[in-house]
Design a protein around this motif. Sequence first.
Motif, mmCIF file in Angstrom:
data_model
loop_
_atom_site.group_PDB
_atom_site.id
_atom_site.type_symbol
_atom_site.label_atom_id
_atom_site.label_comp_id
_atom_site.label_asym_id
_atom_site.label_seq_id
_atom_site.Cartn_x
_atom_site.Cartn_y
_atom_site.Cartn_z
ATOM 1 N N ASP A 174 0.850 -1.194 0.000
ATOM 2 C CA ASP A 174 0.000 0.000 0.000
ATOM 3 C C ASP A 174 0.888 1.247 0.000
ATOM 4 O O ASP A 174 1.718 1.422 0.898
ATOM 5 C CB ASP A 174 -0.912 -0.003 1.229
ATOM 6 C CG ASP A 174 -1.789 1.236 1.289
ATOM 7 O OD1 ASP A 174 -2.707 1.366 0.468
ATOM 8 O OD2 ASP A 174 -1.510 2.094 2.171
ATOM 9 N N ILE A 175 0.714 2.120 -0.988
ATOM 10 C CA ILE A 175 1.616 3.268 -1.159
ATOM 11 C C ILE A 175 1.579 4.225 0.016
ATOM 12 O O ILE A 175 2.602 4.760 0.431
ATOM 13 C CB ILE A 175 1.297 4.019 -2.491
ATOM 14 C CG1 ILE A 175 2.384 5.055 -2.763
ATOM 15 C CG2 ILE A 175 -0.094 4.629 -2.446
ATOM 16 C CD1 ILE A 175 3.747 4.476 -3.022
ATOM 17 N N LYS A 176 0.378 4.459 0.596
ATOM 18 C CA LYS A 176 0.266 5.376 1.738
ATOM 19 C C LYS A 176 0.986 4.817 2.962
ATOM 20 O O LYS A 176 1.683 5.540 3.684
ATOM 21 C CB LYS A 176 -1.200 5.640 2.062
ATOM 22 C CG LYS A 176 -1.915 6.516 1.040
ATOM 23 C CD LYS A 176 -3.343 6.823 1.487
ATOM 24 C CE LYS A 176 -4.034 7.760 0.493
ATOM 25 N NZ LYS A 176 -5.431 8.072 0.920
ATOM 26 N N THR A 177 0.779 3.536 3.178
ATOM 27 C CA THR A 177 1.454 2.883 4.306
ATOM 28 C C THR A 177 2.966 2.900 4.109
ATOM 29 O O THR A 177 3.732 3.179 5.036
ATOM 30 C CB THR A 177 0.977 1.426 4.443
ATOM 31 O OG1 THR A 177 -0.437 1.406 4.672
ATOM 32 C CG2 THR A 177 1.675 0.727 5.600
ATOM 33 N N LYS A 178 3.372 2.625 2.893
ATOM 34 C CA LYS A 178 4.802 2.600 2.571
ATOM 35 C C LYS A 178 5.446 3.973 2.785
ATOM 36 O O LYS A 178 6.524 4.078 3.367
ATOM 37 C CB LYS A 178 4.990 2.152 1.130
ATOM 38 C CG LYS A 178 6.413 1.761 0.776
ATOM 39 C CD LYS A 178 6.448 1.122 -0.609
ATOM 40 C CE LYS A 178 7.836 0.626 -0.942
ATOM 41 N NZ LYS A 178 7.886 -0.034 -2.264
ATOM 42 N N ASN A 179 4.751 5.020 2.349
ATOM 43 C CA ASN A 179 5.272 6.382 2.523
ATOM 44 C C ASN A 179 5.341 6.769 4.002
ATOM 45 O O ASN A 179 6.256 7.477 4.428
ATOM 46 C CB ASN A 179 4.410 7.380 1.762
ATOM 47 C CG ASN A 179 4.638 7.320 0.263
ATOM 48 O OD1 ASN A 179 5.699 6.860 -0.188
ATOM 49 N ND2 ASN A 179 3.659 7.764 -0.519
ATOM 50 N N LYS A 180 4.361 6.293 4.750
ATOM 51 C CA LYS A 180 4.348 6.563 6.198
ATOM 52 C C LYS A 180 5.563 5.923 6.864
ATOM 53 O O LYS A 180 6.228 6.544 7.709
ATOM 54 C CB LYS A 180 3.065 6.008 6.815
ATOM 55 C CG LYS A 180 2.960 6.229 8.317
ATOM 56 C CD LYS A 180 1.666 5.628 8.856
ATOM 57 C CE LYS A 180 1.577 5.815 10.369
ATOM 58 N NZ LYS A 180 0.338 5.203 10.916
ATOM 59 N N ILE A 181 5.865 4.706 6.482
ATOM 60 C CA ILE A 181 7.026 4.001 7.039
ATOM 61 C C ILE A 181 8.325 4.706 6.632
ATOM 62 O O ILE A 181 9.232 4.878 7.450
ATOM 63 C CB ILE A 181 7.041 2.533 6.557
ATOM 64 C CG1 ILE A 181 5.808 1.793 7.091
ATOM 65 C CG2 ILE A 181 8.324 1.828 7.013
ATOM 66 C CD1 ILE A 181 5.634 0.397 6.510
ATOM 67 N N ILE A 182 8.392 5.113 5.379
ATOM 68 C CA ILE A 182 9.591 5.809 4.885
ATOM 69 C C ILE A 182 9.817 7.096 5.662
ATOM 70 O O ILE A 182 10.941 7.402 6.080
ATOM 71 C CB ILE A 182 9.456 6.106 3.373
ATOM 72 C CG1 ILE A 182 9.502 4.801 2.574
ATOM 73 C CG2 ILE A 182 10.568 7.059 2.914
ATOM 74 C CD1 ILE A 182 9.169 4.971 1.109
ATOM 75 N N ARG A 183 8.738 7.881 5.866
ATOM 76 C CA ARG A 183 8.861 9.148 6.607
ATOM 77 C C ARG A 183 9.323 8.893 8.048
ATOM 78 O O ARG A 183 10.172 9.618 8.571
ATOM 79 C CB ARG A 183 7.525 9.896 6.606
ATOM 80 C CG ARG A 183 7.163 10.542 5.271
ATOM 81 C CD ARG A 183 6.045 11.568 5.434
ATOM 82 N NE ARG A 183 4.840 10.949 5.973
ATOM 83 C CZ ARG A 183 3.883 10.406 5.229
ATOM 84 N NH1 ARG A 183 4.011 10.365 3.893
ATOM 85 N NH2 ARG A 183 2.801 9.881 5.779
ATOM 86 N N TYR A 184 8.762 7.860 8.633
ATOM 87 C CA TYR A 184 9.113 7.534 10.020
ATOM 88 C C TYR A 184 10.593 7.166 10.143
ATOM 89 O O TYR A 184 11.305 7.654 11.021
ATOM 90 C CB TYR A 184 8.243 6.385 10.534
ATOM 91 C CG TYR A 184 8.521 6.007 11.970
ATOM 92 C CD1 TYR A 184 7.942 6.718 13.010
ATOM 93 C CD2 TYR A 184 9.378 4.943 12.276
ATOM 94 C CE1 TYR A 184 8.200 6.374 14.336
ATOM 95 C CE2 TYR A 184 9.641 4.606 13.588
ATOM 96 C CZ TYR A 184 9.051 5.317 14.619
ATOM 97 O OH TYR A 184 9.310 4.990 15.923
ATOM 98 N N LEU A 185 11.049 6.323 9.259
ATOM 99 C CA LEU A 185 12.451 5.887 9.296
ATOM 100 C C LEU A 185 13.409 7.017 8.930
ATOM 101 O O LEU A 185 14.504 7.129 9.500
ATOM 102 C CB LEU A 185 12.642 4.700 8.362
ATOM 103 C CG LEU A 185 11.971 3.393 8.821
ATOM 104 C CD1 LEU A 185 11.959 2.368 7.693
ATOM 105 C CD2 LEU A 185 12.690 2.826 10.051
ATOM 106 N N ALA A 186 12.987 7.867 7.989
ATOM 107 C CA ALA A 186 13.820 9.010 7.603
ATOM 108 C C ALA A 186 13.974 9.966 8.778
ATOM 109 O O ALA A 186 15.061 10.509 9.025
ATOM 110 C CB ALA A 186 13.211 9.725 6.407
#
Length: 203
Positions: A174-186
């Motif tokens: 899921d793109i939204k979930t994936k972006n959320k994870i990326i932002r969190y890790l960044a």
Amino acid sequence: MKITDIKVQSHNKERASVFVDDEYSFSLDLTSVLKFSLKKGKEITEDEIERYNREGNFAKIRDKAMDILSKKAVTKKMLLETLIKKEYDKNLSKEVVDELIKIGCIDDLEFAKNYARDAFEYKKHGKMRITTDLLKKGVEKSDIDEAFLSLSFSYDDNILDIINTKFKNADFKDIKTKNKIIRYLAYRGYNISDIMSCLGKME
């Protein structure tokens, strides 16, 4: 001018207040009072008062600095800022910090090594986040780089651990979930290439 009284301070029994011509003039630790042979009735000059006052203030700042260092590790910038915030003389505070650096009481490189290790292992922060935090604490970039070289980190292990803990049941397609994870890790200081590599493994 003449020393008219020397009184041990009520709030600090290791320091004494010296009065010249019946007015408070300066304070020193008791060892310094003996070293300079200060006693009631002794004649004293303006230059001597200035020197003793400076030495007394320097010792007071050094004692405070050592008290701070006994409670927690700090960088030279952190210690200086704390002393100035407590309204100690800025120039004397700098001299105290320089002296403590010379005798090894303050070591920004060692601080950086310990901070990086703890931040990585316990807070799960990445290199960029740790670097930013250390720069804010006044550690030189060269010391930060050397600190990282002395430690062995596995960024992938940390990233995967965070994902498995915080996003255990996430839909990684899921793109939204994936972006959320990326932002969190960044935000936690991991670079995008490491993040994407780990997300690829999860998928």
